[in-house]
Design a protein around this motif. Structure first.
Motif, mmCIF file in Angstrom:
data_model
loop_
_atom_site.group_PDB
_atom_site.id
_atom_site.type_symbol
_atom_site.label_atom_id
_atom_site.label_comp_id
_atom_site.label_asym_id
_atom_site.label_seq_id
_atom_site.Cartn_x
_atom_site.Cartn_y
_atom_site.Cartn_z
ATOM 1 N N ARG A 4 0.817 -1.213 0.000
ATOM 2 C CA ARG A 4 0.000 0.000 0.000
ATOM 3 C C ARG A 4 0.853 1.267 0.000
ATOM 4 N NH1 ARG A 4 -2.597 -2.936 4.112
ATOM 5 N NH2 ARG A 4 -1.907 -1.456 5.711
ATOM 6 N N ARG A 5 2.151 1.116 0.101
ATOM 7 C CA ARG A 5 3.019 2.276 0.173
ATOM 8 C C ARG A 5 3.544 2.640 -1.217
ATOM 9 N NH1 ARG A 5 7.057 0.753 5.206
ATOM 10 N NH2 ARG A 5 5.467 0.583 6.824
ATOM 11 N N LYS A 6 3.610 3.909 -1.462
ATOM 12 C CA LYS A 6 4.320 4.410 -2.647
ATOM 13 C C LYS A 6 5.128 5.609 -2.176
ATOM 14 C CE LYS A 6 5.423 4.459 -7.019
ATOM 15 N NZ LYS A 6 4.449 4.744 -8.064
ATOM 16 N N ILE A 7 6.424 5.505 -2.319
ATOM 17 C CA ILE A 7 7.345 6.481 -1.728
ATOM 18 C C ILE A 7 7.915 7.381 -2.818
ATOM 19 C CG2 ILE A 7 9.484 6.753 -0.406
ATOM 20 C CD1 ILE A 7 8.921 3.879 0.683
ATOM 21 N N LEU A 8 7.940 8.665 -2.554
ATOM 22 C CA LEU A 8 8.610 9.615 -3.431
ATOM 23 C C LEU A 8 9.928 10.006 -2.774
ATOM 24 C CD1 LEU A 8 8.235 11.163 -6.103
ATOM 25 C CD2 LEU A 8 7.438 13.110 -4.736
ATOM 26 N N VAL A 9 11.025 9.754 -3.465
ATOM 27 C CA VAL A 9 12.355 10.037 -2.930
ATOM 28 C C VAL A 9 12.840 11.356 -3.521
ATOM 29 C CG1 VAL A 9 14.708 9.190 -2.619
ATOM 30 C CG2 VAL A 9 12.806 7.568 -2.762
ATOM 31 N N THR A 10 13.217 12.275 -2.639
ATOM 32 C CA THR A 10 13.631 13.608 -3.066
ATOM 33 C C THR A 10 14.917 14.011 -2.358
ATOM 34 O OG1 THR A 10 12.515 14.877 -1.324
ATOM 35 C CG2 THR A 10 11.175 14.201 -3.208
ATOM 36 N N GLY A 11 15.443 15.131 -2.763
ATOM 37 C CA GLY A 11 16.636 15.709 -2.140
ATOM 38 C C GLY A 11 16.948 17.008 -2.850
ATOM 39 N N TRP A 12 18.098 17.573 -2.560
ATOM 40 C CA TRP A 12 18.483 18.803 -3.253
ATOM 41 C C TRP A 12 18.688 18.556 -4.738
ATOM 42 C CZ3 TRP A 12 17.954 23.524 -1.392
ATOM 43 C CH2 TRP A 12 17.788 23.657 -0.019
ATOM 44 N N PHE A 13 18.940 17.325 -5.125
ATOM 45 C CA PHE A 13 19.061 16.959 -6.539
ATOM 46 C C PHE A 13 17.718 17.012 -7.264
ATOM 47 C CE2 PHE A 13 18.897 13.274 -3.720
ATOM 48 C CZ PHE A 13 17.693 12.699 -4.105
ATOM 49 N N SER A 14 16.620 17.243 -6.508
ATOM 50 C CA SER A 14 15.291 17.265 -7.099
ATOM 51 C C SER A 14 14.814 18.667 -7.459
ATOM 52 C CB SER A 14 14.265 16.656 -6.121
ATOM 53 O OG SER A 14 14.648 15.375 -5.686
#
Length: 303
Positions: A4-14
């Motif tokens: 049920r999880r969907k993860i958005l991975v972010t950082g300063w590169f985003s």
């Protein structure tokens, strides 16, 4: 629960006005490896200025995600605070970050902050340290010139530099721009030939349109992919012939296909050939002008 999880991975590169550093991207690789091992579905957001073909915030539907993970760098600033507003419905976790102000909204907006360093907290190793291993790529010195005006209308130096650097930009290699000019006042330049040779000897390949780019690479036992920037050939072509070095591209034949062919040769057979030529230099296998200098001085004096 993982399904049920969907993860958005972010950082300063985003961020559009952020930046992608090698450390940030390695930290991202570490996090993605952990998520893959746990079977957790995730997407990564990239700055369009760095990865034009990637997923960008402009194309992200926040409702598609249940969690947001912010990776590496400082947890501060308006761009991080905007993530909290836009993804307010998500569980938001920062990992491997530096905390400067624990009370800032950028920090307090996260549900969990797994710090790299923070006031009052013991530091932990940066995520980049345990990122998955990387494939080795060749280290390539680039020695080009835009001068040599003595060749007049035969000069093609600008066109050669543009073509070579444009092609090199698409190669998976570590590029190191070098200069044969010595300077004792500029820390960015070598002050002695020995300093330059110390750099050259550690490379896998040199790409050059300079006579001494060719000679000094071979002297260090390193193959050189050489382009003659003068129409019809000039001193670079003559020196390649004198050294017995085949990896030469005349400027009129400059094309990606020719560069690719000699690139492959230099990194394979060319490595051993360069070492053989370097050994010949050391042994004086081929006479040069200095071998005839004393006789020339005597003859000139006698005349």
């Amino acid at each position: 629960m993982h399904g049920r999880r969907k993860i958005l991975v972010t950082g300063w590169f985003s961020f559009l006005h952020g930046e992608a550093t090698a450390g940030d991207v390695l930290a991202l690789d570490r996090v993605r490896a952990v998520l893959r091992a746990a079977g957790l579905a995730h997407d990564t957001v990239w700055s369009p200025g760095f990865r034009a073909d990637g997923l960008h915030f402009a194309g992200v539907d926040p409702a598609a995600y249940s969690h947001l993970v912010f990776v590496c760098g400082p947890a501060h600033g308006e761009q991080v605070e905007e993530l909290h507003r836009r993804f307010a419905h998500c569980v938001r976790i920062a990992v491997g970050v530096s905390v400067v102000d624990p009370d800032s909204p950028a920090v307090t907006g996260f549900h969990r902050v797994l710090v790299r360093d923070a006031p009052g907290a013991g530091p932990t190793p940066d995520l980049a340290a345990r990122a998955p291993g990387l494939r080795a790529v060749p280290a390539v010195g680039v020695i080009l010139t835009h001068g040599q005006r003595e060749y007049g209308g035969r000069r093609r130096h600008g066109e050669v530099a543009d073509a070579v650097t444009g092609w090199l930009g698409g190669k998976d290699c570590a590029r190191l721009e070098l200069e044969t000019r010595l300077d004792t006042r500029d820390w960015r330049l070598c002050a002695t030939p020995g300093q330059l040779e110390a750099v050259l000897s550690r490379l896998d390949l040199v790409v050059t349109d300079r006579l001494h780019g060719l000679v000094l690479a071979l002297r260090a036992g390193v193959p050189a992919l050489v382009v003659d920037p003068v129409a019809g050939g000039a001193k670079v072509t003559a020196q390649a012939r004198a050294c017995g070095w085949p990896a030469l591209v005349p400027c009129k034949q400059l094309a990606p296909g020719a560069l690719e062919r000699w690139w492959r040769w230099c990194l394979a057979e060319g490595t051993e050939e360069a070492r053989r030529i370097a050994a010949g230099f050391g042994a004086g296998a081929v006479p040069d002008g200095a071998d005839r200098l004393v006789a020339a001085l005597d003859a000139a004096s006698a005349g």
